[in-house]
Each structure stands twice: as C-alpha cells, then as structure tokens.
Motif scaffolding. Structure first.
Motif, PDB file in Angstrom:
ATOM      1  N   VAL A  83       0.559  -1.132   0.006  1.00 35.44           N
ATOM      2  CA  VAL A  83      -0.017  -0.037  -0.035  1.00 35.44           C
ATOM      3  C   VAL A  83       0.979   1.211   0.054  1.00 35.44           C
ATOM      4  CG1 VAL A  83      -1.753   1.203   1.321  1.00 35.44           C
ATOM      5  CG2 VAL A  83      -1.922  -1.205   1.088  1.00 35.44           C
ATOM      6  N   TYR A  84       1.469   1.597   1.150  1.00 30.37           N
ATOM      7  CA  TYR A  84       2.418   2.765   1.077  1.00 30.37           C
ATOM      8  C   TYR A  84       3.464   2.663   0.048  1.00 30.37           C
ATOM      9  CZ  TYR A  84       6.011   0.447   3.955  1.00 30.37           C
ATOM     10  OH  TYR A  84       7.218  -0.226   4.506  1.00 30.37           O
ATOM     11  N   GLY A  85       4.103   1.596  -0.259  1.00 30.14           N
ATOM     12  CA  GLY A  85       5.226   1.562  -1.337  1.00 30.14           C
ATOM     13  C   GLY A  85       4.632   1.634  -2.582  1.00 30.14           C
ATOM     14  N   GLY A  86       3.518   1.292  -2.926  1.00 32.42           N
ATOM     15  CA  GLY A  86       2.930   1.495  -3.977  1.00 32.42           C
ATOM     16  C   GLY A  86       2.481   2.669  -4.334  1.00 32.42           C
ATOM     17  N   LEU A  87       1.893   3.517  -3.239  1.00 35.52           N
ATOM     18  CA  LEU A  87       1.446   4.788  -3.331  1.00 35.52           C
ATOM     19  C   LEU A  87       2.615   5.714  -3.656  1.00 35.52           C
ATOM     20  CD1 LEU A  87      -1.174   5.056  -0.484  1.00 35.52           C
ATOM     21  CD2 LEU A  87      -1.574   5.296  -2.894  1.00 35.52           C
ATOM     22  N   ALA A  88       3.658   5.367  -3.023  1.00 34.68           N
ATOM     23  CA  ALA A  88       4.916   6.302  -3.258  1.00 34.68           C
ATOM     24  C   ALA A  88       5.540   6.115  -4.558  1.00 34.68           C
ATOM     25  CB  ALA A  88       6.045   5.887  -1.864  1.00 34.68           C
ATOM     26  N   GLY A  89       5.611   4.856  -5.093  1.00 39.68           N
ATOM     27  CA  GLY A  89       5.904   4.718  -6.575  1.00 39.68           C
ATOM     28  C   GLY A  89       5.175   5.318  -7.392  1.00 39.68           C
ATOM     29  N   ARG A  90       3.699   5.342  -7.359  1.00 41.51           N
ATOM     30  CA  ARG A  90       2.925   6.008  -8.254  1.00 41.51           C
ATOM     31  C   ARG A  90       3.175   7.523  -8.232  1.00 41.51           C
ATOM     32  NH1 ARG A  90      -1.023   3.099 -10.644  1.00 41.51           N
ATOM     33  NH2 ARG A  90      -1.506   4.986 -11.925  1.00 41.51           N
ATOM     34  N   LEU A  91       3.493   7.962  -6.878  1.00 39.32           N
ATOM     35  CA  LEU A  91       3.656   9.462  -6.608  1.00 39.32           C
ATOM     36  C   LEU A  91       4.850  10.009  -7.769  1.00 39.32           C
ATOM     37  CD1 LEU A  91       2.732  11.897  -4.974  1.00 39.32           C
ATOM     38  CD2 LEU A  91       4.196  11.427  -3.175  1.00 39.32           C
ATOM     39  N   ALA A 113       4.892  -5.567  -7.200  1.00 38.53           N
ATOM     40  CA  ALA A 113       4.447  -6.159  -5.794  1.00 38.53           C
ATOM     41  C   ALA A 113       4.614  -7.870  -5.749  1.00 38.53           C
ATOM     42  CB  ALA A 113       2.846  -5.839  -5.544  1.00 38.53           C
ATOM     43  N   HIS A 114       5.460  -8.195  -5.018  1.00 42.91           N
ATOM     44  CA  HIS A 114       5.634  -9.594  -4.439  1.00 42.91           C
ATOM     45  C   HIS A 114       4.845 -10.115  -3.347  1.00 42.91           C
ATOM     46  CE1 HIS A 114       8.853 -13.002  -5.205  1.00 42.91           C
ATOM     47  NE2 HIS A 114       7.639 -13.583  -4.467  1.00 42.91           N
ATOM     48  N   VAL A 115       3.937 -10.944  -3.689  1.00 41.34           N
ATOM     49  CA  VAL A 115       2.820 -11.186  -2.612  1.00 41.34           C
ATOM     50  C   VAL A 115       3.144 -12.542  -2.173  1.00 41.34           C
ATOM     51  CG1 VAL A 115       0.258 -11.662  -2.278  1.00 41.34           C
ATOM     52  CG2 VAL A 115       0.958 -10.134  -3.798  1.00 41.34           C
ATOM     53  N   HIS A 116       3.458 -12.746  -0.771  1.00 38.45           N
ATOM     54  CA  HIS A 116       3.864 -13.864  -0.224  1.00 38.45           C
ATOM     55  C   HIS A 116       2.642 -14.422   0.654  1.00 38.45           C
ATOM     56  CE1 HIS A 116       8.206 -12.652  -0.937  1.00 38.45           C
ATOM     57  NE2 HIS A 116       7.867 -11.684  -0.759  1.00 38.45           N
ATOM     58  N   ASP A 117       1.668 -13.954   0.809  1.00 42.15           N
ATOM     59  CA  ASP A 117       0.622 -14.484   1.783  1.00 42.15           C
ATOM     60  C   ASP A 117      -0.709 -14.559   0.858  1.00 42.15           C
ATOM     61  OD1 ASP A 117       2.016 -14.628   4.350  1.00 42.15           O
ATOM     62  OD2 ASP A 117       2.268 -12.570   4.203  1.00 42.15           O
ATOM     63  N   ILE A 118      -1.691 -15.641   1.223  1.00 41.95           N
ATOM     64  CA  ILE A 118      -2.705 -15.634   0.734  1.00 41.95           C
ATOM     65  C   ILE A 118      -3.779 -14.553   1.170  1.00 41.95           C
ATOM     66  CG2 ILE A 118      -4.799 -17.203   0.239  1.00 41.95           C
ATOM     67  CD1 ILE A 118      -3.084 -19.704   0.843  1.00 41.95           C
ATOM     68  N   VAL A 119      -4.130 -13.778   0.383  1.00 41.49           N
ATOM     69  CA  VAL A 119      -5.017 -12.523   0.549  1.00 41.49           C
ATOM     70  C   VAL A 119      -6.497 -13.290   0.957  1.00 41.49           C
ATOM     71  CG1 VAL A 119      -6.206 -10.288  -0.255  1.00 41.49           C
ATOM     72  CG2 VAL A 119      -3.754 -10.944  -1.119  1.00 41.49           C
ATOM     73  N   LEU A 155      -9.156  -3.926   0.679  1.00 42.45           N
ATOM     74  CA  LEU A 155      -8.259  -3.070   0.203  1.00 42.45           C
ATOM     75  C   LEU A 155      -7.082  -3.090  -0.368  1.00 42.45           C
ATOM     76  CD1 LEU A 155      -6.810  -0.113   0.745  1.00 42.45           C
ATOM     77  CD2 LEU A 155      -6.009  -0.697   3.215  1.00 42.45           C
ATOM     78  N   LEU A 156      -6.520  -4.597   0.219  1.00 39.69           N
ATOM     79  CA  LEU A 156      -5.257  -5.082  -0.421  1.00 39.69           C
ATOM     80  C   LEU A 156      -5.518  -5.636  -1.912  1.00 39.69           C
ATOM     81  CD1 LEU A 156      -2.157  -5.594  -0.042  1.00 39.69           C
ATOM     82  CD2 LEU A 156      -2.849  -7.846   0.784  1.00 39.69           C
ATOM     83  N   HIS A 157      -6.694  -6.054  -2.138  1.00 43.65           N
ATOM     84  CA  HIS A 157      -7.118  -6.192  -3.751  1.00 43.65           C
ATOM     85  C   HIS A 157      -7.218  -5.201  -4.393  1.00 43.65           C
ATOM     86  CE1 HIS A 157      -9.233 -10.427  -2.391  1.00 43.65           C
ATOM     87  NE2 HIS A 157      -8.359 -10.542  -3.011  1.00 43.65           N
ATOM     88  N   THR A 158      -7.740  -3.965  -3.775  1.00 47.83           N
ATOM     89  CA  THR A 158      -7.776  -2.637  -4.536  1.00 47.83           C
ATOM     90  C   THR A 158      -6.380  -2.187  -4.744  1.00 47.83           C
ATOM     91  OG1 THR A 158      -9.985  -2.243  -3.580  1.00 47.83           O
ATOM     92  CG2 THR A 158      -8.724  -0.476  -4.775  1.00 47.83           C
ATOM     93  N   ALA A 159      -5.607  -2.404  -3.885  1.00 49.52           N
ATOM     94  CA  ALA A 159      -4.251  -1.818  -4.076  1.00 49.52           C
ATOM     95  C   ALA A 159      -3.438  -2.570  -5.262  1.00 49.52           C
ATOM     96  CB  ALA A 159      -3.291  -1.770  -2.617  1.00 49.52           C
TER      97      ALA A 159
END
Length: 381
Positions: free
Chosen positions: A113-121, A128-134, A146-150
């Motif tokens: 979330v915060y890294g994705g927002l900063a990168g887009r900014l 994004a490397h997802v290590h856990d089942i959402v 929220l995570l699905h949306t991000a």
C-alpha cells in the motif's frame, strides 16, 4: 550507488523480523547480479544484521506504530491511520528519488500500500511480490478488500509465490507471475549418523502451523508401532500476539500425551539446515493452506523426506508418493500413519528423498533470482 550502471531496485518491507518474506529478501538481494538492490525497512531489527553480513545496502525509514504493528491484520495500520500512511508515503517518495530508484519492489501487505502509493507518486514502476494468501482465514474482510484494490491499481506487475496465492489476488490488470521461493541445493546431502529415529518440524510457534497436530500424531504413532525411542524435534519460536501462550500450551499438551521426555522444543535456530539435517523425516502440518511452504523445499533440498499437509503451496511442490507424502490438513490419524510408514520403511525414505532432491532443483536460488530479475528489469525498461 549512482556510479553502478545497473538499475537501482528498492526492496520494501515494513518488517525487519526474520520471517519468510524478509528471509527471501535477504537471499535474493545477496544473489542479484543484474541490478543494484537497496532494502528499505520500516523498522530496525535482526534483518539489518543479516543484510549487512551479505553486503546489501539497507535503509530504515521508521514507520509509525500504527502502520508497523505486527499484531493486527494485514493492513489494519493503514486503514486505521490514514494520516500516518500519508506521512510514510511522502517520506518514502523523497527517499526513492534521492536513491535514483528505477523500480519499487514491495514485499509485505503494508508495503504494497504505502510503497505502491509512493512509487506512483514519483512515477517509478512498482512490482508487488505477494507472499501470503489474501483473505486467508482469520484476516479482516475490509483489509483484504483494500489489498485487492491496491494490487489492482498500484503495481505494474504482481508476483505470487504459488498458484494458490495467485488465485487469492482477485482481478488484476494482468495475470500474476508465479515464482516460487528460492532454496540452496547442496552438492551432497548431509548424513544422518546418529540414533534414534527423529522426526522434525520447523516453523513459527503459532496455532495455524499445527504443532499441536504433530504432537497428537506423534503420540498416536507411538501407540501404532513407532519405536518408543523415536524423538520429535520442534524447531521454532513464538513471534507475535498470542504465540507465547500457544508455546506454553504445547508444553502442557506434550505432558498430557506422556511424550514430553521424547519431544525436544529447540526454540529459534539461526541454523535451520543443521536442525533439519539432524532429522530423518521433516513434517509440515499447517491447518490452513500455506502460501508456499519454504521449509518443505529446504528439507527436500537436504535430502530429507517430507510429510506435508495436502493444501496450498506444499501440495503444488510435492507429488504424493513420488517425492513426498501428502496428508489431509489437521488429520491426526493420517499424519500418524505416514510417520509410522516412513519410520519403518527405509527404502521408501530413500526413494522419496532422492526424488525430492531431483524435483526441488526448479527452486534453486540462481534460477529463481534470474526469474525475479527478469520481471524487475522488464519493469525498469
């Protein structure tokens, strides 16, 4: 860093604990050859020392406790304190610009979330490397949403550590790249030279990892013919929340089952390879689907036959009866039967171990790092 012609990639995690995703970050960054990794953590912790020992540059951007808190669900900190997230995003954006970052590579739910927002900014592509089942059992539905949306809106590319994890991500702009976790496959397997027969389990002491299931299965196996001298090693320690209470409950359970004298609670180990090498068979017993199951591939690489829960990542790694054994999650009787089978059949242990070593080569460190670098360099271009 600016004199290095390789693109700078910022590996982001809010945590500096030595858990699965952070250990992957340490292994991958130390093995990168085609890019310049810089790890940006949200707190000080033991991962810093591991990275320093590997010669990997690390920055710490301290997060507010509401963002960093490990005791909450995946992204509760960002939901509960938008102001903190805005501050974090702004500070991270400045750091990314100052480092000349070409790709932001996020490794935890909060960092997505915060890294994705900063990168887009700042206009830097995000992977994004997802290590856990959402949306896994026990997590907040709001946080999962929220995570699905991000993940749908912020990263250019998403990597999942298994097909199980990829299926949990919802609708993305493009399908996730599935890349398993890396492991080192030694040229030779460490010998097992001492008696008695030993079963081992490695993992954080927490209810869903199933150490209580293993204790009950071990007791049942002794009643079903397992040599009374056989031992069980539980390697791991509590990390978060109520884990310490669960650790105490495990000790009580071992006493109630009358197996306390043959169960070794080894605690946290900095040399998991040596712990597993001391075992004849390694058991995995998570009661809910595991995103990947790093311990499973590590044990296979060491030439140790594995009994694993037939769900999630381990069920994608193991072909039942060929390079390991799979049992239904939480099934004490099935696990006990598998324990007795491997304890009494040396030939089966050898065959599963040999086949496991062969099949796990697809997760060798250099191969997996090459796959990851391909994705990151494509994003940089």
């Amino acid at each position: 860093m600016t004199s290095d012609p390789r693109p700078v990639v910022a590996f982001l995690s809010h945590s500096a604990a030595l858990s699965g995703a952070e250990l992957l970050v340490s292994r991958v960054t130390a093995a990168c050859t085609r890019l310049t990794p810089v790890v940006v953590l949200g707190e000080h912790g033991p991962l810093e020392e591991v990275l320093a020992g590997a010669g990997v540059h690390c920055e710490v951007l301290p997060l507010d406790a509401s963002v960093r808190d490990h005791s909450v669900g995946t992204t509760t900190g960002t939901v509960g304190n938008v102001r903190s997230t805005v501050r974090t995003t702004s500070a991270l954006a400045e750091l990314l610009r100052a480092m000349g970052t070409r790709v932001v590579y996020t490794h935890s739910a909060k960092a997505h979330v915060y890294g994705g927002l900063a990168g887009r900014l700042v206009g830097i592509p995000v992977v994004a490397h997802v290590h856990d089942i959402v949306g896994a059992s026990g997590s907040s539905r709001a946080n999962a949403a929220l995570l699905h949306t991000a993940l749908r809106l912020l990263p250019r590319t998403v990597i999942a550590n298994s097909r199980t994890t990829a299926r949990s991500l919802g609708r993305l702009r493009r399908p996730a790249a599935v890349i398993g976790c890396p492991t080192a496959v030694p040229a030779t397997t460490p010998p097992r030279t001492s008696d008695p027969f030993t079963l081992g389990m490695v993992g954080r002491l927490t209810p869903w990892k199933g150490q209580d299931v293993v204790l009950r299965a071990f007791a049942a196996a002794r009643s079903a013919g397992l040599d009374p001298s056989a031992r069980l090693r539980l390697i791991g320690a509590p990390l978060f929340g109520d884990d310490a209470l669960f650790e105490r409950e495990l000790g009580v359970l071992a006493a109630e089952l009358r197996i306390a004298d043959v169960v070794d609670f080894r605690g946290h180990s900095s040399d998991v390879e040596a712990e597993m090498a001391a075992c004849d068979v390694v058991v995995h017993a998570s009661t809910r689907p595991e995103p990947f199951g790093q311990v499973v591939v590590e044990a296979m690489a060491l030439g140790r036959p594995v009994i694993a829960a037939d769900a999630g990542g381990p069920a994608e790694v193991i072909t039942d009866g060929e390079d390991g054994l799979l049992v239904p999650p939480g099934d004490v009787d099935a696990l006990a039967s598998a324990m007795v089978r491997l304890a009494t059949d040396r030939e089966a242990r050898g065959r599963l171990a040999e086949n496991g070593r062969r099949s796990v080569t697809r997760y060798e460190l250099a191969h997996v790092v090459g796959q990851i670098e391909d994705v990151l360099l494509a994003a940089a271009r």
